[in-house]
Design an enzyme around this catalytic site. Structure first.
Site, PDB file in Angstrom:
ATOM      1  N   PHE A 115       0.862  -1.181   0.000  1.00  0.00           N
ATOM      2  CA  PHE A 115       0.000   0.000   0.000  1.00  0.00           C
ATOM      3  C   PHE A 115       0.897   1.228   0.000  1.00  0.00           C
ATOM      4  CE2 PHE A 115      -4.633   0.570   0.930  1.00  0.00           C
ATOM      5  CZ  PHE A 115      -5.057  -0.661   0.497  1.00  0.00           C
ATOM      6  N   GLN A 235      -8.520  14.327   3.671  1.00  0.00           N
ATOM      7  CA  GLN A 235      -7.802  13.559   2.661  1.00  0.00           C
ATOM      8  C   GLN A 235      -8.592  13.386   1.370  1.00  0.00           C
ATOM      9  OE1 GLN A 235      -6.761   9.151   3.160  1.00  0.00           O
ATOM     10  NE2 GLN A 235      -4.807  10.209   3.107  1.00  0.00           N
ATOM     11  N   HIS A 237      -8.611  11.019  -1.747  1.00  0.00           N
ATOM     12  CA  HIS A 237      -8.067   9.757  -2.236  1.00  0.00           C
ATOM     13  C   HIS A 237      -7.698   9.954  -3.703  1.00  0.00           C
ATOM     14  CE1 HIS A 237      -7.703   5.543  -3.305  1.00  0.00           C
ATOM     15  NE2 HIS A 237      -7.805   5.222  -2.039  1.00  0.00           N
ATOM     16  N   LEU A 247     -14.911   4.992  -4.844  1.00  0.00           N
ATOM     17  CA  LEU A 247     -13.545   4.549  -4.540  1.00  0.00           C
ATOM     18  C   LEU A 247     -13.047   3.410  -5.434  1.00  0.00           C
ATOM     19  CD1 LEU A 247     -11.113   4.630  -2.517  1.00  0.00           C
ATOM     20  CD2 LEU A 247     -12.352   2.979  -1.147  1.00  0.00           C
ATOM     21  N   GLU A 250      -6.680   1.675  -3.292  1.00  0.00           N
ATOM     22  CA  GLU A 250      -5.231   1.829  -3.410  1.00  0.00           C
ATOM     23  C   GLU A 250      -4.576   0.466  -3.639  1.00  0.00           C
ATOM     24  OE1 GLU A 250      -3.739   4.653  -0.713  1.00  0.00           O
ATOM     25  OE2 GLU A 250      -1.755   3.769  -0.617  1.00  0.00           O
ATOM     26  N   ARG A 281      -0.921   9.312  -0.023  1.00  0.00           N
ATOM     27  CA  ARG A 281      -2.061   9.796  -0.796  1.00  0.00           C
ATOM     28  C   ARG A 281      -2.037  11.283  -1.087  1.00  0.00           C
ATOM     29  NH1 ARG A 281      -6.818   6.177   2.076  1.00  0.00           N
ATOM     30  NH2 ARG A 281      -6.190   4.248   1.035  1.00  0.00           N
ATOM     31  N   HIS A 347     -12.291  11.976   0.751  1.00  0.00           N
ATOM     32  CA  HIS A 347     -12.315  10.604   1.251  1.00  0.00           C
ATOM     33  C   HIS A 347     -12.372  10.493   2.764  1.00  0.00           C
ATOM     34  CE1 HIS A 347     -11.523   6.338   1.176  1.00  0.00           C
ATOM     35  NE2 HIS A 347     -10.353   6.441   1.773  1.00  0.00           N
ATOM     36  N   ARG A 389      -3.434  10.519   6.271  1.00  0.00           N
ATOM     37  CA  ARG A 389      -3.493   9.119   6.680  1.00  0.00           C
ATOM     38  C   ARG A 389      -2.903   8.192   5.623  1.00  0.00           C
ATOM     39  NH1 ARG A 389      -6.818   5.068   5.458  1.00  0.00           N
ATOM     40  NH2 ARG A 389      -8.531   6.273   4.565  1.00  0.00           N
TER      41      ARG A 389
END
Lengths: 575, 232
Positions: A115, A235, A237, A247, A250, A281, A347, A389
């Site tokens: 990730f 955030q 995404h 979404l 990731e 991100r 996100h 995050r």
């Protein structure tokens, strides 16, 4: 009607259910939720949950801690971050023991994948740290926890909408809620109340969130006179499906997916040559947005391409089956043979209700706790994510801090906590909200207000920010708050009045957004997801501190508190 | 393009009988039935009640009957319905609370009846229980259930016998019976083998309407084999 329980938890996502499971081992626990538990937004988490198990190659909690600290641009509290990465291992195993259907390695261990932002050896090579169940990890975790709650006979009040926190003299005694199906006010009187009420990305037009993610918990806390922490950190995404923002995990990049612009170029080499698509991100979202802004979006439009084709049909169908289906259903595109159009999408809330490491809500810069009030999950800010995050750290944050908070509440009650006296006007606090709205006569359309809020937040408070735009947005929010006083709910009935609930949710959105814009205006630096084009550098001298924001009659009041630094001193980030 | 939507309406507090109301909605490229319902609710008629949350086919809130078939409104493209008037009704067989929102208490009760949770006497304390890739694959096609209720609503055996556990509950049972780590088979099989258990399934396959493309009928067949092989 008054319901009595030891513990009342509001919200039934991963954090709320884990807390319920822990608390219900020793005390009488009830969970309130505006949706049936398995409809909670945790269900949408796709790619993984972070734990340094080392199942694929060597890994350690120190490396995970370093990545989390650096990923959060040094704004996270390192004591809380250390708890997250150390307990993540225990929690991943515990979830497995509860039956969570993780994917497996050849040896039969929990499978792990790459990730963004997760590396080995203090930022060197990539490491496979995200435990996953295909691309349905949130689904697997949420259902597992719900199943265990069913096993333990946890008491659920499903489709109850919390209207107000019952708090007096910094002591919490319960909540007042609305029975969505039948109508009517209910008081929940408890020794401990926990908010696990989730995030708020519905305030932006393009977002990954459920329609129910309207930040209710955060606004109810503001309305009760308590502050919210670090709300300016929102955030985006990197990979939302164009145009809706749904979404695309990731995990798709973790499995080797590339991003390309109109020229067919992997543009990340310009912005983050070492880590490319697996950078954090905030970095990837800004890179995409820059390409779009500078005209290198596909056909000059507002999106770039995610290329999964080289992964091959078998890998896509095995490891990313849900997003393959979702892309097909929503865009009519087969990711095995075609490019996927994507754009950055709102996100996740790094900020929220301030808590200590045991989930106790705190009310000022000195971290004074509110007696009997707890919070965890996306709606809370213990500050593990800092300014940005890392992917797959949120489901684990919900699990680790949900569990800790459940335990803390059980301990608090075990040590002799009693129910506090309900405020005399307890019922009134809910009644004014509901009856006020039902009685209101006005000409404003809630849908038009919501639409304007969502459109303008995209433009003025998005991936890139600057003073002029934030000031403009503050004016817009104030005008929308004014117009909100003139909305009329057409259907006046009590039975499943979702029009009334929509309007309450809109009111909540109009409250917390102000803390985002005011906090962002004040923070004259760029850190993590908060990027100011007029202040492009991080400024540790002035801004290595958490924002606290209160709602007062004269607007938003700000204060600041220090960041807890234990092992890693702030350094410049390069990916 | 303006399109007609004929929507089931019923508010037991105000209406003697259910009725259908039609709305004209300007349908844009890419709009789903949920988008249309939101458009109606937000712009034309706020009194319309339906459940919704994730809007991308994973939470299960918006299961309803669309042009006669059970689907999730959020992932049903209007264009895919082939034009003409679109008829939207609540999931069948469940009592209507209001308009498109149904009472699923009985559905959840049946689900809970099969002990839909992991049962194991012992567990290693400091690492995971190992499971081979092959064993893990045996529960693919069952753990993905989102409890939307579409399958049970479409099951003729459930229509005929409301005591029947129904496909969703039985699929949940399958998810645990065939999990190599689970030790609860001894508790679960008698429930499945009971009077209103899996033998009430007449292999009609209506439940394969599942929006997640799961196949409860097949799973029930496997459970029947399991009961027989364990018992006789």
């Amino acid at each position: 009607m008054v319901h009595e329980h030891d513990v009342v938890i509001v919200g039934a996502g991963i954090a709320g259910l884990y807390a319920a499971l822990e608390a219900s081992r020793s005390v009488d626990t009830a969970v309130l939720s505006k949706v049936f538990p398995t409809r909670s937004h945790s269900i949408s988490a796709q790619g993984g949950t972070a734990a340094p198990l080392g199942n694929m190659e060597e890994d350690s909690w120190e490396w995970h801690l370093y990545d989390t600290v650096r990923g959060g641009d040094y704004l996270g509290d390192q004591d809380a971050q250390e708890i997250l990465v150390r307990e993540a291992v225990e929690v991943a195993y515990e979830l497995e023991h509860m039956g969570c259907p993780f994917s497996r390695t050849g040896e039969g261990k929990i499978a792990q994948r790459e990730f963004g932002g997760h590396y080995s050896n203090l930022g060197k090579g990539p490491v496979r740290r995200a435990c996953y169940a295909a691309d349905r990890t949130g689904h697997a975790m949420l259902h597992t926890l719900y199943e265990q709650c069913v096993k333990k006979d946890v008491r659920f009040y499903t489709e109850y909408f919390v209207l107000a926190l019952l708090m007096e003299n910094n002591v919490c005694s319960g909540v007042v809620a609305w029975d969505m199906r039948k109508g009517g006010l209910h008081i929940f009187h408890a020794k401990a109340v926990m908010f696990a009420t989730g995030g708020y990305a519905r305030a932006w037009k393009v977002n990954t969130n459920a329609l129910s993610n309207t930040g209710d918990g955060m606004s109810i806390v503001l309305q009760a006179g308590l502050p919210l922490e670090d709300m300016e950190f929102v955030q985006f995404h990197p990979t939302g499906l164009y145009p809706s923002g749904v979404l695309v995990t990731e995990g798709a990049r973790g499995e080797g997916g590339y991003l390309v612009n109109h020229e067919g170029k992997r543009f990340l080499e310009k912005y983050a040559p070492a880590k490319m698509e697996l950078s954090p991100r905030d970095v990837v979202s800004r890179s995409i947005q820059t390409e779009i802004n500078e005209g290198r979006g596909i056909g000059g439009k507002g999106y770039v391409h995610l290329d999964l084709r080289h992964l091959g049909r078998q890998a896509i169908m095995e490891k990313l089956p849900q997003i393959h289906e979702l892309i097909l259903k929503f865009s009519g595109i087969d990711a095995v043979t075609d490019f996927v159009p994507i754009l950055p999408t709102s996100h996740y809330a790094m900020g929220g209700i301030p808590t200590d490491v045991n989930g106790r809500v705190v009310m000022d810069a000195k971290n004074t706790p509110v007696t009997g009030f707890y919070a965890a999950g996306e709606g809370a800010c213990v500050s593990v994510h800092g300014a940005n995050r890392l992917g797959c750290n949120s489901t684990m944050d919900c699990a680790v801090y949900g569990r800790r908070t459940g335990r803390a509440m059980a301990r608090f009650i075990g040590e002799g906590a009693e129910k506090n006296t309900l405020p005399k006007d307890a019922l009134e606090r809910g009644r004014t909200k509901v009856e006020g709205l039902l009685a209101a006569k006005g000409k404003e359309s809630p849908a038009a207000i919501r639409d304007e809020l969502q459109q303008t937040m995209m433009v003025n408070c998005g991936v890139f920010r600057e003073e002029k735009l934030l000031k403009k947005q503050l004016e817009i929010i104030k005008s929308l708050q004014g117009r909100y006083k003139e909305v009329e709910v057409g259907y006046k009935g009590q039975r499943f009045n979702t029009e009334l609930l929509d309007v309450i949710e809109l009111g909540n959105m109009l409250d917390f957004v102000e803390t985002i814009v005011v906090g962002g205006l004040a923070r004259t630096e760029s850190r993590g997801a908060h990027y100011r084009t007029d202040f492009p550098k991080r400024d540790d001298g002035s801004w290595m501190k958490h924002t606290l924001a209160w709602k007062t009659d004269s607007g938003i009041k700000l204060d600041y508190k220090p960041v807890v630094v234990t092992r890693f001193q702030p350094q410049e980030r390069k990916f | 393009m303006m399109q007609t939507f004929k929507i089931f309406r019923y508010n037991p507090d105000e209406d003697k009988n259910p009725y259908y109301k039609t709305y004209q909605v300007d349908v844009q490229e890419g709009m789903t039935v949920l988008d249309v319902l939101n458009e109606i609710k937000w712009k034309l008629d706020g009194s319309l009640t339906f459940r919704r949350s994730c809007r991308h086919g994973i939470c299960g809130s918006c299961a309803m009957t669309i042009n006669g078939l059970n689907r999730l409104a959020c992932e049903t493209q209007v264009k895919a319905l082939g034009g003409g008037t679109v008829e939207v009704e609540p999931l069948r067989h469940y009592p209507v609370i209001k308009d498109l929102a149904v009472d699923m208490e009985d559905f959840y009760k049946k689900y809970e009846a099969v002990k839909p949770y992991f049962i194991a006497g012992t567990s290693p304390t400091d690492k995971e229980r190992y499971q081979s890739i092959e064993d893990r694959k045996k529960i693919d096609g069952s753990y993905e259930c989102i409890l939307c209720g579409a399958c049970t609503s479409s099951c003729p055996s459930y229509w005929a016998n409301p005591n029947f556990l129904g496909p969703a509950a039985l699929l949940a049972a399958y998810r645990f019976v065939f999990d190599s780590r689970d030790e609860g088979m001894g508790e679960r099989l008698p429930i499945l083998n009971s009077r209103h258990g899996l033998w009430r399934c007449h292999t009609i396959f209506n439940c394969t309407i599942c929006p997640k493309s799961l196949n409860p009928t097949w799973a029930i067949g496997e459970l029947k084999k399991k009961v027989i092989s364990e018992k006789y």
